[in-house]
Each structure stands twice: as structure tokens, then as C-alpha cells.
Design a protein around this motif. Sequence first.
Motif, PDB file in Angstrom:
ATOM      1  N   GLU A 149      -8.455  -4.322  -3.606  1.00 25.60           N
ATOM      2  CA  GLU A 149      -8.648  -4.594  -2.172  1.00 25.60           C
ATOM      3  C   GLU A 149     -10.034  -5.153  -1.836  1.00 25.60           C
ATOM      4  O   GLU A 149     -10.156  -6.034  -0.993  1.00 25.60           O
ATOM      5  CB  GLU A 149      -8.417  -3.323  -1.345  1.00 25.60           C
ATOM      6  N   MET A 185       0.833  -1.203   0.000  1.00 24.52           N
ATOM      7  CA  MET A 185       0.000   0.000   0.000  1.00 24.52           C
ATOM      8  C   MET A 185       0.865   1.248   0.000  1.00 24.52           C
ATOM      9  O   MET A 185       2.012   1.229   0.384  1.00 24.52           O
ATOM     10  CB  MET A 185      -0.888   0.025   1.256  1.00 24.52           C
ATOM     11  N   HIS A 218      -2.872 -10.875  -1.694  1.00 21.07           N
ATOM     12  CA  HIS A 218      -2.581 -10.330  -3.026  1.00 21.07           C
ATOM     13  C   HIS A 218      -1.882 -11.298  -3.987  1.00 21.07           C
ATOM     14  O   HIS A 218      -2.085 -11.213  -5.194  1.00 21.07           O
ATOM     15  CB  HIS A 218      -1.695  -9.083  -2.905  1.00 21.07           C
ATOM     16  N   HIS A 265      -1.891 -10.335   5.053  1.00 21.68           N
ATOM     17  CA  HIS A 265      -2.716  -9.574   4.102  1.00 21.68           C
ATOM     18  C   HIS A 265      -1.999  -9.455   2.751  1.00 21.68           C
ATOM     19  O   HIS A 265      -2.561  -9.746   1.698  1.00 21.68           O
ATOM     20  CB  HIS A 265      -3.043  -8.174   4.644  1.00 21.68           C
ATOM     21  N   ASP A 266      -0.757  -8.992   2.808  1.00 20.37           N
ATOM     22  CA  ASP A 266      -0.049  -8.690   1.563  1.00 20.37           C
ATOM     23  C   ASP A 266       0.198  -9.933   0.713  1.00 20.37           C
ATOM     24  O   ASP A 266       0.037  -9.899  -0.502  1.00 20.37           O
ATOM     25  CB  ASP A 266       1.287  -7.996   1.863  1.00 20.37           C
TER      26      ASP A 266
HETATM   27 FE   LIG Z   1      -3.604  -4.713   0.280  1.00 22.28          FE
END
Ligand SMILES: [Fe+2]
Length: 288
Positions: free
Chosen positions: A173, A1, A132, A127-128
Motif C-alpha cells: 500500500e 483489503m 494495484h 484504488h484497487d
Molecule cells: Fe489497496
Amino acid sequence: MADKDIVRPEGAAEDWTIPQGWDRYSPAEHAMWDRLFDRQARMLPGRVAPEFLKGLDILRLSKPGIPDFDELSERLMKATGWQVVAVPGLVPDDVFFDHLANRRFVSGNFIRTPEQLDYLQEPDIFHDVFGHVPLLANPVFADYMQAYGQGGQRAAQHGAIDRLARLYWYTVEFGLINTVEGLRIYGAGIVSSYGESVFALDDASPNRIGFDLRRLMRTRYRIDDYQQSYFVIDSFEDLLDQTLRTDFAPIYSDLAGTADIAPEELLPDDQLHSRGTQAYALSKAETA
Ligand SMILES: [Fe+2]
């Protein structure tokens, strides 16, 4: 981000990357990854886009626990020419866009603590990477992410980064996709969250609105709680065609001076998949 007004920490390279330091993770940190991974991998079939499930195998590496970025990047490079690099947290917009434009995905290298199991302010490695990376193994989505980085570099020249950031927010996201078997989630903020994986798909509260680029670029979003509206794409090919193969400059000029749309607001022209009750957001407002 990405974020504005932050200073490069000591020890980070010029492009803000740092060593991942895989050898420094504790057994408890690896166990946290496994716990989160198992919980999401069990829950996602039937809820997440098939392309995500297909890409999930890319995270099943030879070492247990938190993925080693070198090994992960080697695999990802073979699939779509992407790599994962570690950064100390949020990075400035230009750094973020430059990495994406060069097919490098930036990831935090820390993992949440047990106390932060379901709520985190800054994106962690779960999360990353879990959120993703699986879709970066999909050739179309991989191209979309690179094109987004290039679009970011152009948006900066037009002073339109905030508009473009809304596209990232409501697709990368928090995006939903329409499939023959019904709506599915694909946005990393949803797929890495146990609660929002259910809320985004099943709860009566949020609006689910057909993707419309100009409308979406005018729509504000929630950073502190579940979204009040989600936008639904028809396919990743369509997303790529409709957005990043388009010249945004005339759109930015058209939109200049238009009023923002509130996160929960509906417009007469919206293609609705479902009209939300907003019960969840209203209940939170009462207790706030
Ligand atoms: Fe993200």
C-alpha cells in the motif's frame, strides 16, 4: 483489503465474489475513472517505479472508462497468471488470503463520486485496479502478492495477522523503492492518491527509512491520513527474497511481547533516506 467481523452480503458467492456488473456503470462513473486515470497517468512518470509504468498499459483496454474485469483478467492471466475478481467491499482475512494465494486480486466494483475525489474511506475500483493491478503484471511482484496470501494463511495459525498486515501496509500500500534515479513510489495507496504521490516523495515531513522486516512489523501506521514514515526497498527481487521466502514463525516468536513503534518514531539503527520534520502531522494535530 481485508477486515474482521464482517458478514457476507446477500448475493455474494461463498468466496465473497460478486459479478462486476460492467454494463451497469453510468457514463458519469466511466468519466470519473477517465478523469482519475488521466490525472495520475500524467503525474506519475518520474515519480513512480518504472515497473508500474510498464504495467500501466495492461489497463488500457478496448472499452473506454472503467476496466471490464473479464477483459482485464484475460490480459493479466497471460502476463502473470493473475485475475481480478469483484467483491462487495472489505472481506474477511481468510477470504482475502485465499484469493491472493490463488492469484486472484479482489477489487471493489464501485467508483468514488466527485465529492470523494481525494478522500475515500473504503477502497474503490480506482484504488484497487489502478493502484494495484499494474504491478500484478510484473512477474516478481506477482509472486510477492501470492506469497503474501500464503504467508497470511500461516500467520493466522500463529495469531500474527496484525504483524503481517503491517508488511502489506508498508509495502503493497505505501511502499517506496530506491532506483538509480532516486526514490520512487510503488504502493497502491500512494499511486492512486494525487496528494500522497507528491507528499510521499517530496514533502519534508515524513521519514523515509530503509526496509527492515522486523522493525516494520513492530511499526504502527496511520489509516486516517498521509503516512508519517515510509519504508524504502532496494528492489522487488530483494523484497521477495527478504520476506516471503523467509520462515516468519521464528520472527513472530521473537517479536512477541516487544513494544510497538509509533508511526513517526525513529530508532538508532534505522537506515535513513530522510529524517522527517513531521511538520504536516504536527500541523494537523494543532487543528484537530
Ligand atoms: Fe489497496
